[in-house]
Design an enzyme around this catalytic site. Structure first.
Site, PDB file in Angstrom:
ATOM      1  CG  ASP A  67      -0.552  -0.639   2.896  1.00  0.00           C
ATOM      2  OD1 ASP A  67       0.758  -0.900   2.670  1.00  0.00           O
ATOM      3  OD2 ASP A  67      -1.027  -0.559   3.253  1.00  0.00           O
ATOM      4  CG  ASN A 136      -8.942  -1.607  12.470  1.00  0.00           C
ATOM      5  OD1 ASN A 136      -8.421  -1.938  11.866  1.00  0.00           O
ATOM      6  ND2 ASN A 136      -9.953  -0.522  11.788  1.00  0.00           N
ATOM      7  CG  HIS A 138      -6.200  -2.276   8.801  1.00  0.00           C
ATOM      8  ND1 HIS A 138      -5.762  -1.104  10.107  1.00  0.00           N
ATOM      9  CD2 HIS A 138      -4.377  -2.092   8.608  1.00  0.00           C
ATOM     10  CE1 HIS A 138      -4.629  -0.385   9.785  1.00  0.00           C
ATOM     11  NE2 HIS A 138      -4.134  -0.923   9.587  1.00  0.00           N
ATOM     12  CD  GLU A 143      -8.396   1.429   7.805  1.00  0.00           C
ATOM     13  OE1 GLU A 143      -8.959   0.722   8.457  1.00  0.00           O
ATOM     14  OE2 GLU A 143      -8.261   2.437   8.176  1.00  0.00           O
TER      15      GLU A 143
HETATM   16  C1  GLP Z   1      -0.366   0.537   8.951  1.00  0.00           C
HETATM   17  C2  GLP Z   1      -0.560  -0.520   7.316  1.00  0.00           C
HETATM   18  C3  GLP Z   1      -0.534  -1.927   7.502  1.00  0.00           C
HETATM   19  C4  GLP Z   1       0.702  -3.008   9.068  1.00  0.00           C
HETATM   20  C5  GLP Z   1      -0.734  -1.442  10.326  1.00  0.00           C
HETATM   21  C6  GLP Z   1       0.426  -1.964  11.398  1.00  0.00           C
HETATM   22  O1  GLP Z   1      -1.575   0.721   8.814  1.00  0.00           O
HETATM   23  N1  GLP Z   1      -0.761  -0.080   5.877  1.00  0.00           N
HETATM   24  O2  GLP Z   1       0.410  -3.103   6.172  1.00  0.00           O
HETATM   25  O3  GLP Z   1       0.009  -3.685   8.765  1.00  0.00           O
HETATM   26  O4  GLP Z   1      -0.557  -0.284   9.797  1.00  0.00           O
HETATM   27  O5  GLP Z   1       1.230  -1.023  11.972  1.00  0.00           O
HETATM   28  P1  GLP Z   1       2.159  -1.530  12.894  1.00  0.00           P
HETATM   29  O6  GLP Z   1       2.997  -2.645  12.393  1.00  0.00           O
HETATM   30  O7  GLP Z   1       3.172  -0.246  12.989  1.00  0.00           O
HETATM   31  O8  GLP Z   1       1.433  -1.074  14.398  1.00  0.00           O
END
Ligand code: GLP
Length: 244
Positions: A67, A136, A138, A143
């Site tokens: 992404d 959440n 995702h 989402e």
């Molecule tokens: C973002 C990314 C995800 C990631 C998530 C969790 O929203 N788009 O790909 O898995 O955050 O992030 P973190 O690893 O910093 O908790």
């Protein structure tokens, strides 16, 4: 789903790096799906070490990131493209022409989504997809929703995600409101999936992914359908799972 529970963030990162390194050693021209966020940082650090100390060779690897924020590009520190260069691409011998991150600055975001999906197909699909997980549940930027998105698409970020990701920006108002993300369908087509999660704040999302109903309200729950999905967790992220 295979689940491996490790004692620490470092152990989780080492185990994950081992799986990626094995994939690259066995299939040097493998196609990797890569993730951003704080979770995989330790795994990238270990991969850089393996490249430096053990000669892990990235020269034939192709990569596709999950992404990118709409409106951000390589020159923006908070873009996922800048993140990937800093954490991995600039520190190993990967051919930058073989690395792919959705173009958040494309004029026509719809066309960019279609182009991205097509280039994954033309590369022969993803062999091993790395995922983090949002609080959440995702994955990528898919989402909670009333349906599973099939393809790369434009997403409106939820308030909770904007708040969670604001730690990477100076002000919450600076967090982009939209992103481009591989769809759940894109992710599920990967031949193998490796999801990493650490910390107490991911425990509910992990529980929903592993034992919850399969529902687009918990996007990661779809991984229960995948025949080759593996989760590597630390104890805290696994703390709501019984018997692990
Ligand atoms: C973002 C990314 C995800 C990631 C998530 C969790 O929203 N788009 O790909 O898995 O955050 O992030 P973190 O690893 O910093 O908790």
């Amino acid at each position: 789903m295979r689940i491996l529970v490790t004692d620490s963030y470092e152990a989780m990162s080492r185990e994950a790096a081992k799986i990626l390194a094995g994939q690259i050693w066995l299939w040097p021209d493998t196609v990797l799906g890569l993730a951003t966020g704080s979770t995989p940082v330790g795994m990238y650090r270990e991969l850089v070490r393996l490249h430096r100390d053990e000669g892990l060779d990235f020269s034939q690897v192709t990569s596709f990131n999950l992404d990118e924020y709409v409106g951000l590009g390589r020159e923006d520190d908070q873009s996922y493209q800048a993140f990937m260069h800093k954490q991995l691409f600039d520190q190993v011998n990967i051919d930058v022409a073989k690395t792919h991150v959705p173009n958040g600055k494309a004029e026509d975001i719809g066309a960019e989504c279609e182009r991205y999906e097509r280039s994954i197909r033309e590369a022969g699909g993803i062999d091993l997809q790395v995922l983090g997980i949002g609080r959440n549940a995702h994955i990528g930027f898919n989402e909670p929703d009333d349906h599973f998105a099939r393809q790369t698409h434009r997403v409106a970020l939820k308030e909770s995600t904007i708040r969670a990701n604001s730690r990477f920006f100076e002000r919450e108002a600076d967090v982009p409101r939209y992103a481009i993300s591989m769809g759940i369908g894109t992710i599920l087509k990967a031949r193998r999936i490796l999801l990493l999660a650490n910390g107490r704040e991911k425990a509910q999302a992990v529980y929903d992914a592993v034992l919850g109903d399969i529902t687009p309200e918990h996007p990661a729950s779809i991984l229960q359908f995948h025949p080759q999905a593996m989760l590597i967790l630390d104890r805290e992220a696994a703390s709501l799972l019984p018997n692990v």
